[in-house]
Design an enzyme around this catalytic site. Structure first.
Site, mmCIF file in Angstrom:
data_model
loop_
_atom_site.group_PDB
_atom_site.id
_atom_site.type_symbol
_atom_site.label_atom_id
_atom_site.label_comp_id
_atom_site.label_asym_id
_atom_site.label_seq_id
_atom_site.Cartn_x
_atom_site.Cartn_y
_atom_site.Cartn_z
ATOM 1 N N GLU A 120 -1.175 -9.331 3.576
ATOM 2 C CA GLU A 120 -0.976 -9.887 4.929
ATOM 3 C C GLU A 120 -2.305 -10.308 5.573
ATOM 4 O OE1 GLU A 120 -0.740 -6.728 4.068
ATOM 5 O OE2 GLU A 120 -1.321 -5.354 5.668
ATOM 6 N N HIS A 164 -3.478 -5.320 0.592
ATOM 7 C CA HIS A 164 -2.884 -5.845 1.835
ATOM 8 C C HIS A 164 -2.888 -7.370 1.837
ATOM 9 C CE1 HIS A 164 -2.478 -2.041 3.986
ATOM 10 N NE2 HIS A 164 -3.544 -1.670 3.310
ATOM 11 N N CYS A 197 0.836 -1.200 0.000
ATOM 12 C CA CYS A 197 0.000 0.000 0.000
ATOM 13 C C CYS A 197 0.875 1.256 0.000
ATOM 14 C CB CYS A 197 -0.986 -0.065 1.171
ATOM 15 S SG CYS A 197 -2.527 0.782 0.800
HETATM 16 N N1 GLN Z 1 -2.249 6.499 2.916
HETATM 17 C C1 GLN Z 1 -2.285 5.761 1.710
HETATM 18 C C2 GLN Z 1 -3.632 5.856 1.014
HETATM 19 O O1 GLN Z 1 -4.631 6.164 1.655
HETATM 20 C C3 GLN Z 1 -1.930 4.327 1.943
HETATM 21 C C4 GLN Z 1 -2.903 3.608 2.794
HETATM 22 C C5 GLN Z 1 -2.366 2.325 3.327
HETATM 23 O O2 GLN Z 1 -1.159 2.118 3.344
HETATM 24 N N2 GLN Z 1 -3.223 1.477 3.827
HETATM 25 O O3 GLN Z 1 -3.739 5.602 -0.142
#
Ligand code: GLN
Length: 546
Positions: free
Chosen positions: A520, A518, A380
């Site tokens: 994970e 994600h 992310c």
């Molecule tokens: N802050 C970033 C976004 O909102 C990444 C979010 C995250 O890592 N879950 O796109």
């Protein structure tokens, strides 16, 4: 109709109620039953989505896009059952539903009270999916005696009373402190905790007692007598060096047998624990260890990256290595050279995060991994930072940055990562504005992605159609694809409509992958996520090189 197991806690918090519930779920599955695990949290936030990971640990996202308590992560890791939005509820959500109904006029002018209106709302929640599984395991957050927990305790009391007899049982988790000076294991705090529970009408059937060692027969009998449970229903939960030993340890202590006895299920189906025996064998018999640097922001609280820590362990299980993850605050690299901090690690992981603080440090970590050929997994925000690094240092878009970082004047930089305002979910279009409320408005939950045939990531997954969970507001701009691919950073995974970059990888690097989602959250000890399996494998290869 499902049978219900209610799990409560006493004496102190953080005893591992979530883990005990998850392990019990796994043991019931091992005996051939279907289970569903759920969490009722007494806090007033509507959901944990807007809570700081520093305070509450990570937010666990479900396929259906709910932002939930991290205990749902344990549940999913131990049972393999995908968590759902309706597996978690808080007082805030319950009250907000009740107040919404009141405003709509649903209560026809009645006075709205905790009993029955709030407790009814909780009971409605408990009944969701009643006919879907053999057992519903419902964990009540906090400890008995907490003011905000009272409506939940009252609701489960009523619920058990309304069900046919013998279809609900109560399991209470407590602590047996060991007093070194006298060499004694003390049962009094547990007795008091059960007394508290009984004063609100709940009598435990099973006592799970955290203790450093075994519970001697004398203390076991005392607990049984004073707490009104059977001696074989006093279960010792000893400290373990791996949480994945919990199912076998609880089985050896007789937890699942005690639960089935409490329901009067006799004879009980025999368990098949092969899955857990294999996991424990892989944890115990390893071939070396690897060091992984996790470069992030929320490094003070271990639970803030819970699923990442667990997924790394799963990657180790898959490769029969011990993964030593070390958390490094990325802000350090904004003051100091990253190299001396990162040399010696066999792989670097940059996890998700929000806000500007520490992001330049994450960009430095991505640069270090790229230039030194160290395996890198960006998740992310960790992917977004790798893209900015590539844009600035290789594609020569010197002022590349993300729109996320407040105060940034959009004319003063090139937004290679932009605020996503429109996307497709299933067959529908979703739209967002920058001024939207923060709660529940991100791109959340499961989305499909198509992988490029022949790419590293397609090799890692062994397929080209995947579905992964998302939680973000910003997105890499597909408009920069050609420029970045010319520089060597390939977009090897995109959304089905081709508009949203999901995965990037460096073509000429041993293992450098950034993902917008994600992974994970979907990893399990008995089914490690391919990206973590591949990442730890690359780390293992790296460890053999140095
Ligand atoms: N802050 C970033 C976004 O909102 C990444 C979010 C995250 O890592 N879950 O796109």
């Amino acid at each position: 109709m499902a049978r219900y197991i209610f799990i409560t806690g006493g004496v102190v918090s953080s005893l591992g109620k979530g883990l005990a519930s998850a392990a019990l779920g796994a043991l019931l599955q091992a005996r051939g039953y279907t289970v569903r695990l759920r969490k009722l949290d007494p806090y007033l936030n509507v959901d944990p989505g807007t809570m700081s990971p520093f305070e509450h640990g990570e937010v666990f996202v479900t396929d259906d896009g709910a932002e939930t308590d991290l205990d749902l992560g344990h549940y999913e890791r131990f049972t393999g059952v995908a968590a759902r939005g309706t597996d978690s509820v808080s007082s805030g959500r319950i009250y907000s539903n009740v107040l919404e109904k009141e405003r709509r006029g649903d209560y026809l002018g009645k006075t709205i009270q905790v009993i029955p209106h709030v407790t009814d709302e909780i009971k409605d929640f408990l009944r969701i999916g009643d006919d879907e599984v053999d057992f519903q395991l419902c964990e009540i957050g906090g400890t008995v005696g907490d003011i905000e927990g009272l409506p939940f305790f009252e609701a489960i009391r009523q619920f058990a009373q309304e069900r046919p007899r013998g279809e609900c049982i109560f399991m209470h988790l407590t602590l047996l402190p060991f007093i070194k000076a006298s060499g004694e294991l003390k049962t009094k705090p547990t007795q008091h905790s059960v007394k508290e529970l009984r004063s609100i009408g709940l009598a435990p059937d099973i006592l799970v007692c955290r203790s450093e060692g075994d519970i001697p027969a004398k203390e076991r009998e005392k607990l049984a007598l004073f707490c009104n449970v059977r001696p074989e229903s006093v279960i010792a939960a000893k400290d373990l060096d791996s949480i994945y030993k919990a199912p076998l340890a609880y089985h050896a202590e007789g937890l699942d047998q005690a639960v089935l006895d409490a329901f009067g299920i006799n004879p009980a189906p025999r368990p098949n624990l092969g899955r857990w025996e294999d996991v424990v064998d892989r944890i115990q018999n390893v071939d070396g260890d690897v060091r992984v640097a996790v470069v992030g922001k929320y490094t003070q609280l271990e639970d803030a990256y819970k699923s990442i820590a667990e997924a790394l362990t799963h990657g180790g299980i898959a490769n029969r290595v011990k993964v030593r993850a070390e958390w490094i605050d990325s802000e350090i690299f904004e003051r100091e050279d990253a190299a001396p901090h990162l040399e010696g690690f066999h792989a670097i992981l940059v996890p998700g995060g929000f806000g500007e603080r520490g992001t330049e440090g994450k960009i430095k970590a991505a640069e270090f991994a790229r230039t030194r050929g160290i395996p890198y997994l960006g998740i992310c925000l960790g992917m977004q930072m790798a893209v900015i690094e590539a844009a600035r240092n290789v594609a020569k878009i010197k002022d590349a940055a993300s729109e996320e970082f407040a105060g940034a004047d959009p004319r003063a930089f090139t937004p290679v990562v932009y605020h996503l305002k429109e996307w497709v979910k299933g067959n529908a279009k979703v739209t967002r504005k920058k001024t939207d409320a923060k709660g529940g408005t991100m791109r959340l939950g499961a989305y499909d992605a198509h992988l490029t045939d022949g790419s590293k990531v397609a090799e890692v997954y062994g397929e080209t159609a995947i579905e992964e969970r998302h939680r973000h507001r910003y997105e890499v701009d597909i408009a920069y694809r050609d420029k970045l691919e010319d520089a060597g950073l390939c977009f090897t995974g995109v959304s089905p409509d081709g508009k949203l970059p999901e995965i990037v990888e460096w073509a000429d690097h041993p293992w450098f992958i950034g993902v917008q989602f994600h992974p994970e959250l979907k990893s399990k000890p008995f089914a490690p996520h391919p990206l973590f399996e591949g990442f730890v494998k690359a780390a293992k290869e790296q460890s053999r090189l140095v």
